[in-house]
Design a protein around this motif. Structure first.
Motif, PDB file in Angstrom:
ATOM      1  N   LYS A  59       3.945  15.487   0.310  1.00  0.00           N
ATOM      2  CA  LYS A  59       2.775  16.248  -0.138  1.00  0.00           C
ATOM      3  C   LYS A  59       2.636  16.067  -1.643  1.00  0.00           C
ATOM      4  N   GLY A  60       1.547  16.569  -2.199  1.00  0.00           N
ATOM      5  CA  GLY A  60       1.349  16.459  -3.635  1.00  0.00           C
ATOM      6  C   GLY A  60       1.304  15.007  -4.075  1.00  0.00           C
ATOM      7  N   GLY A  61       2.139  14.652  -5.055  1.00  0.00           N
ATOM      8  CA  GLY A  61       2.151  13.282  -5.579  1.00  0.00           C
ATOM      9  C   GLY A  61       3.082  12.350  -4.839  1.00  0.00           C
ATOM     10  N   THR A  62       3.801  12.844  -3.831  1.00  0.00           N
ATOM     11  CA  THR A  62       4.741  12.000  -3.092  1.00  0.00           C
ATOM     12  C   THR A  62       3.986  11.027  -2.191  1.00  0.00           C
ATOM     13  N   ARG A  63       4.395   9.766  -2.224  1.00  0.00           N
ATOM     14  CA  ARG A  63       3.747   8.748  -1.413  1.00  0.00           C
ATOM     15  C   ARG A  63       4.767   8.042  -0.531  1.00  0.00           C
ATOM     16  N   ILE A  64       4.303   7.567   0.605  1.00  0.00           N
ATOM     17  CA  ILE A  64       5.094   6.680   1.456  1.00  0.00           C
ATOM     18  C   ILE A  64       4.525   5.280   1.284  1.00  0.00           C
ATOM     19  N   SER A  65       5.367   4.359   0.838  1.00  0.00           N
ATOM     20  CA  SER A  65       4.917   2.997   0.555  1.00  0.00           C
ATOM     21  C   SER A  65       5.392   2.032   1.631  1.00  0.00           C
ATOM     22  N   ASP A  66       4.588   1.005   1.893  1.00  0.00           N
ATOM     23  CA  ASP A  66       4.949  -0.025   2.866  1.00  0.00           C
ATOM     24  C   ASP A  66       4.148  -1.283   2.536  1.00  0.00           C
ATOM     25  N   SER A  67       4.346  -2.328   3.320  1.00  0.00           N
ATOM     26  CA  SER A  67       3.622  -3.577   3.092  1.00  0.00           C
ATOM     27  C   SER A  67       3.475  -4.331   4.399  1.00  0.00           C
ATOM     28  N   ILE A  68       2.524  -5.240   4.428  1.00  0.00           N
ATOM     29  CA  ILE A  68       2.310  -6.139   5.562  1.00  0.00           C
ATOM     30  C   ILE A  68       2.434  -7.567   5.049  1.00  0.00           C
ATOM     31  N   THR A  69       3.189  -8.398   5.790  1.00  0.00           N
ATOM     32  CA  THR A  69       3.411  -9.786   5.393  1.00  0.00           C
ATOM     33  C   THR A  69       3.013 -10.720   6.534  1.00  0.00           C
ATOM     34  N   TRP A  70       2.290 -11.776   6.197  1.00  0.00           N
ATOM     35  CA  TRP A  70       1.912 -12.799   7.169  1.00  0.00           C
ATOM     36  C   TRP A  70       2.927 -13.934   7.088  1.00  0.00           C
ATOM     37  N   SER A  71       3.435 -14.368   8.228  1.00  0.00           N
ATOM     38  CA  SER A  71       4.449 -15.417   8.245  1.00  0.00           C
ATOM     39  C   SER A  71       3.795 -16.794   8.229  1.00  0.00           C
ATOM     40  N   TYR A  83       0.842  -1.187   0.000  1.00  0.00           N
ATOM     41  CA  TYR A  83       0.000   0.000   0.000  1.00  0.00           C
ATOM     42  C   TYR A  83       0.881   1.243   0.000  1.00  0.00           C
ATOM     43  N   SER A  84       0.287   2.352  -0.358  1.00  0.00           N
ATOM     44  CA  SER A  84       0.987   3.632  -0.303  1.00  0.00           C
ATOM     45  C   SER A  84       0.028   4.671   0.251  1.00  0.00           C
ATOM     46  N   VAL A  85       0.593   5.682   0.905  1.00  0.00           N
ATOM     47  CA  VAL A  85      -0.207   6.724   1.544  1.00  0.00           C
ATOM     48  C   VAL A  85       0.309   8.086   1.088  1.00  0.00           C
ATOM     49  N   LYS A  86      -0.594   8.950   0.709  1.00  0.00           N
ATOM     50  CA  LYS A  86      -0.230  10.314   0.353  1.00  0.00           C
ATOM     51  C   LYS A  86      -0.871  11.282   1.333  1.00  0.00           C
ATOM     52  N   ALA A  87      -0.294  12.478   1.440  1.00  0.00           N
ATOM     53  CA  ALA A  87      -0.790  13.511   2.349  1.00  0.00           C
ATOM     54  C   ALA A  87      -1.121  14.762   1.548  1.00  0.00           C
ATOM     55  N   ASP A  88      -2.201  15.437   1.935  1.00  0.00           N
ATOM     56  CA  ASP A  88      -2.521  16.698   1.262  1.00  0.00           C
ATOM     57  C   ASP A  88      -1.771  17.849   1.942  1.00  0.00           C
TER      58      ASP A  88
END
Length: 280
Positions: free
Chosen positions: A108-120, A68-73
């Motif tokens: 801000k703008g088009g910049t996103r912070i991306s991360d992921s969740i993994t199940w073991s 997933y990725s999250v952006k901020a206004d």
């Protein structure tokens, strides 16, 4: 011809039903505690905070991870270059969200912070993961009014299945961040008789702190011993919010009853100096 037509219809029905036999990972929550930042005039500063994402894997036939990725206004009061916290009188303070502690890339703008969740292994169920971001004041400023500068920034998550979630990051910047000791504490004198009843005494400290800003007054120790007599300082710490005016806090020293002490003569005197600390 009729037999061929029936077989074709059956084949189409099977293809339509096949995807429904597998569940998918579902992301259900995006949240953030927001941020509180203390700012001193003519400085730069930063503070770390986070957003948290909760996703659920319901079946071992699901994928083992979700991205997933999250952006901020730009918040409510952006001037087009920086986000701004606003005081109740209309004055403002510039700040921004950043993707790292270096405060070099604005989030801000088009910049996103991306991360992921993994199940073991073969695990299923809900997992919540926290991802850091930073709130920075990168240009030194002098605020015109003392108090809290507030803003709210919208966050939007998009996961690998194109699901979207929203949250709001509340921003509180206390400026100029300042606490002064307006009325210093006096000494506490206690007179205790061996094996006697409990004895207490008090003093007070008066502080003036930036309106709305959280602060803590604490003693260097919760208890100590003089002449073999244990005494307790309370409260060990007290939390409050500044009002911009004088606030008074009481410190109590108590010698519990029933103690013998170590005084070998008719009367003994002993003193100890304690430090009161204001943290903000």
């Amino acid at each position: 011809m009729k037999a061929v037509l029936l077989r074709l219809l059956l084949a189409v029905a099977v293809l339509l039903l096949s995807p429904c036999a597998h569940a998918t990972i579902t992301c259900t929550s995006l949240m953030t505690p927001g941020v509180s930042l203390n700012y001193q005039n003519n400085t730069t500063t930063s503070v770390q905070t986070f957003f948290a994402v909760t996703c659920t894997r319901t079946s071992t036939s699901d994928p083992v991870s979700v991205s997933y990725s999250v952006k901020a206004d730009n918040g409510e009061y952006s001037n087009g270059v920086n986000n701004r916290g606003k005081h109740s009188d209309g004055s403002s303070l510039r700040y921004d969200f950043y993707t790292s502690s270096s405060c070099s890339t604005q989030w801000k703008g088009g910049t996103r912070i991306s991360d992921s969740i993994t199940w073991s292994g073969g695990s299923t169920g809900a997992i919540t993961k926290q991802t850091s971001f930073w709130v920075c004041v990168v240009s030194a400023q002098t605020v015109t009014s003392s108090g809290v500068y507030s803003d709210s920034v919208g966050l939007t998550l998009t996961d690998s299945s194109n699901l979207t979630l929203s949250a709001t990051a509340l921003v509180s910047i206390f400026a100029p961040a300042l606490c002064t000791v307006t009325s210093p504490p006096r000494s506490i004198a206690l007179s205790y008789v061996a094996f006697g009843p409990q004895v207490s005494g008090t003093t007070s400290i008066g502080v003036t702190c930036t309106a709305g800003m959280p602060y803590v007054v604490s003693t260097d120790t919760a208890e100590a011993v003089l002449s073999g007599l244990r005494y307790v300082l309370s409260p060990g710490s007290v939390s409050s919010n500044g009002s911009g005016a004088l606030q008074t806090h009481t410190i109590t020293a108590t010698v519990p009853g029933g103690q013998a002490g170590t005084c070998a003569s008719g009367a003994c005197n002993a003193t100890r100096t304690h430090t009161l600390t204001i943290s903000y």
